[in-house]
Design a protein around this motif. Structure first.
Motif, PDB file in Angstrom:
ATOM      1  N   TYR A 268     -23.879 -27.890 -63.278  1.00  0.00           N
ATOM      2  CA  TYR A 268     -22.716 -28.443 -64.001  1.00  0.00           C
ATOM      3  C   TYR A 268     -21.410 -27.779 -63.528  1.00  0.00           C
ATOM      4  N   SER A 269     -20.410 -28.604 -63.223  1.00  0.00           N
ATOM      5  CA  SER A 269     -19.122 -28.089 -62.719  1.00  0.00           C
ATOM      6  C   SER A 269     -18.554 -27.014 -63.640  1.00  0.00           C
ATOM      7  N   SER A 273     -17.722 -23.365 -61.924  1.00  0.00           N
ATOM      8  CA  SER A 273     -16.344 -23.098 -61.501  1.00  0.00           C
ATOM      9  C   SER A 273     -15.478 -22.666 -62.677  1.00  0.00           C
ATOM     10  N   TYR A 276     -12.645 -25.179 -63.301  1.00  0.00           N
ATOM     11  CA  TYR A 276     -13.071 -26.364 -64.045  1.00  0.00           C
ATOM     12  C   TYR A 276     -13.272 -26.013 -65.523  1.00  0.00           C
ATOM     13  N   VAL A 323     -13.021 -30.686 -59.808  1.00  0.00           N
ATOM     14  CA  VAL A 323     -14.473 -30.601 -59.561  1.00  0.00           C
ATOM     15  C   VAL A 323     -14.731 -29.704 -58.339  1.00  0.00           C
ATOM     16  N   PRO A 324     -15.621 -28.713 -58.475  1.00  0.00           N
ATOM     17  CA  PRO A 324     -15.896 -27.828 -57.325  1.00  0.00           C
ATOM     18  C   PRO A 324     -16.760 -28.513 -56.278  1.00  0.00           C
ATOM     19  N   TYR A 326     -20.167 -28.581 -53.838  1.00  0.00           N
ATOM     20  CA  TYR A 326     -21.561 -28.175 -54.066  1.00  0.00           C
ATOM     21  C   TYR A 326     -21.849 -26.772 -53.524  1.00  0.00           C
ATOM     22  N   SER A 356     -20.350 -33.893 -65.209  1.00  0.00           N
ATOM     23  CA  SER A 356     -19.683 -33.614 -63.945  1.00  0.00           C
ATOM     24  C   SER A 356     -20.576 -32.768 -63.048  1.00  0.00           C
ATOM     25  N   PRO A 358     -21.021 -31.213 -59.016  1.00  0.00           N
ATOM     26  CA  PRO A 358     -20.095 -30.846 -57.948  1.00  0.00           C
ATOM     27  C   PRO A 358     -20.013 -31.907 -56.853  1.00  0.00           C
TER      28      PRO A 358
END
Ligand SMILES: [Zn+2]
Ligand SMILES: [Zn+2]
Length: 410
Positions: A268-269, A273, A276, A323-324, A326, A356, A358
């Motif tokens: 999960y983003s 991150s 995020y 969004v980061p 992957y 969300s 990545p």
């Protein structure tokens, strides 16, 4: 992972935990070759996907070729997946007297899918069965309960879930149960109550993995003190890289490693991150307000808001969040390996339970890119196989062994 060769690298490791440890450690051609070999040989195990909600509420068939969901049979094939733990998750607000009923409905749809696609899928309840299905060229499907509230405070429910094939249970979801504190709630029990300790003991005896994803830090330490078998975190990431209560601190990672367990990194983003997670915090109220309004609309018709509809609201409200990539998953794997050791890390995507994912890891078909990234970072073939599934198989076998010993001792 190979040892750092130069002092400079050691310094980098110590000071820049969030940065890839050994960028371009392996030349691209060699990394690609390693990744391909691992993809051919490894049994990739994902310990958490919430897809059964979609099967039950959206009448979703796993074989659907143009699936809007993150897990499907074609996507699993593309992703070289070997085994998926499907989560039997019931929302914490569900009417208490209907929790077991809802869980049984979710288990039932999984059985139905496995039956309908028995040429491609098989239900696995042991580590050996995962391996056997893999050798037969089938995907292993396993069951995990998400949220200890789903036993309705009755140990016999655990026995029945075990008999139905459930092989792990997270002690809580986002709210405290009557016997364990959650990371998503205010502490009520100072960790595990005496009954909570009995739950852990019963799970050890049954041979059901105790899953500490979602629990409070104190519940985590109480669980480790009680459990006779290694425990898992089926979908948890590193707090040092993303400071949210759902993630594990370095001290927790070390304690889990000492216990012999495995933490499976969540995709999960908002758990990967910090940027995020911080941005999400600012719009959290708006998400809650919109979800509450949708819930009220459904309630007026005597219905419950399905998870998929809730996820759509989240996706709309969060669409501008950063969004980061992957590669953030690989950063968390690097960190967990560095702190706990390569024997104690795995994959727990949380696919179909997150709004969300990545960039570059939108669904289970994208897993090979993560394998390539890890190969590029210099992990050996042997270590990659451990992270991708070997560690989980080891823990599962240990849990099965502890169960055998406990049952035969009495
Ligand atoms: Zn879940
Ligand atoms: Zn979860």
């Amino acid at each position: 992972m190979q040892k750092p060769r130069h002092m400079l690298e050691i310094l980098l490791v110590c000071s820049l935990a969030a940065v890839p440890l050994f960028p371009s450690q392996r030349p691209p051609a060699e990394a690609a070759k390693t990744a391909e070999e691992v993809l051919q040989q490894a049994i990739i195990i994902d310990t958490h996907a919430d897809t059964p909600q979609m099967m039950l509420d959206e009448d979703y068939d796993l074989a659907q070729p143009d699936s809007p969901f993150m897990v499907s049979i074609p996507k699993m094939r593309q992703g070289h997946l070997g085994a998926e733990f499907l989560s039997i998750w019931v929302q914490v607000g569900w009417p208490k007297q209907d929790l077991i009923h809802r869980a049984l409905d979710l288990i039932d749809v999984v059985y139905e899918q496995v039956g309908r696609h028995s040429d491609l899928l098989g239900l696995a309840t042991t580590a050996d069965e995962i391996v056997r299905l893999h050798l037969q060229g089938k995907f292993a499907i396993l069951l995990g309960i998400e949220g200890g509230h789903i036993i309705q405070d009755d140990l016999r429910a655990l026995d029945i879930y075990y008999r139905l094939g459930v092989r792990y249970m997270t002690l809580t979801h986002t709210a405290n149960t009557e016997w364990a504190d959650s990371s998503g709630d205010k502490p009520k029990w100072n960790g595990l109550t005496d009954f909570g300790k009995q739950v852990v003991e019963r799970m050890n005896r049954l041979g059901m993995m105790v899953d500490i994803s979602h629990v409070s830090d104190k519940t985590f330490y109480d669980t480790l003190a009680v459990s006779k078998a290694p425990v898992i975190a089926s979908h948890s990431s590193c707090r040092a890289l993303c400071d949210v209560p759902r993630n594990m601190t370095d001290d927790m990672i070390r304690a889990l490693a000492k216990n012999g367990g495995v933490m499976d990194i969540n995709f999960y983003s908002g758990f990967l991150s910090q940027a995020y997670a911080d941005a999400y915090k600012k719009i959290e109220k708006q998400v809650e307000t919109e979800v509450a309004a949708a819930r009220a609309r459904y309630a007026q018709q005597g219905k419950r808001l399905p998870y998929f509809e809730e996820a759509k609201i989240e996706q709309r409200v969060t669409k501008d969040l950063p969004v980061p990539s992957y590669t953030a998953i690989a950063d968390h794997i690097d960190h967990a390996v560095q702190v706990g050791g390569v024997e104690h890390v795995g994959l727990g995507s949380d696919f179909d339970g997150i709004d969300s994912a990545p960039k570059g890891m939108e669904d289970v078909s994208r897993l090979p890119d993560l394998v390539r990234e890890l190969a590029r970072r210099g992990y050996s073939e042997q270590d990659l196989k451990k992270i991708l599934g070997g560690n989980l198989l080891r823990v599962m076998r240990q849990v099965e062994g502890v169960s055998r010993d406990m049952r035969s001792a009495k």
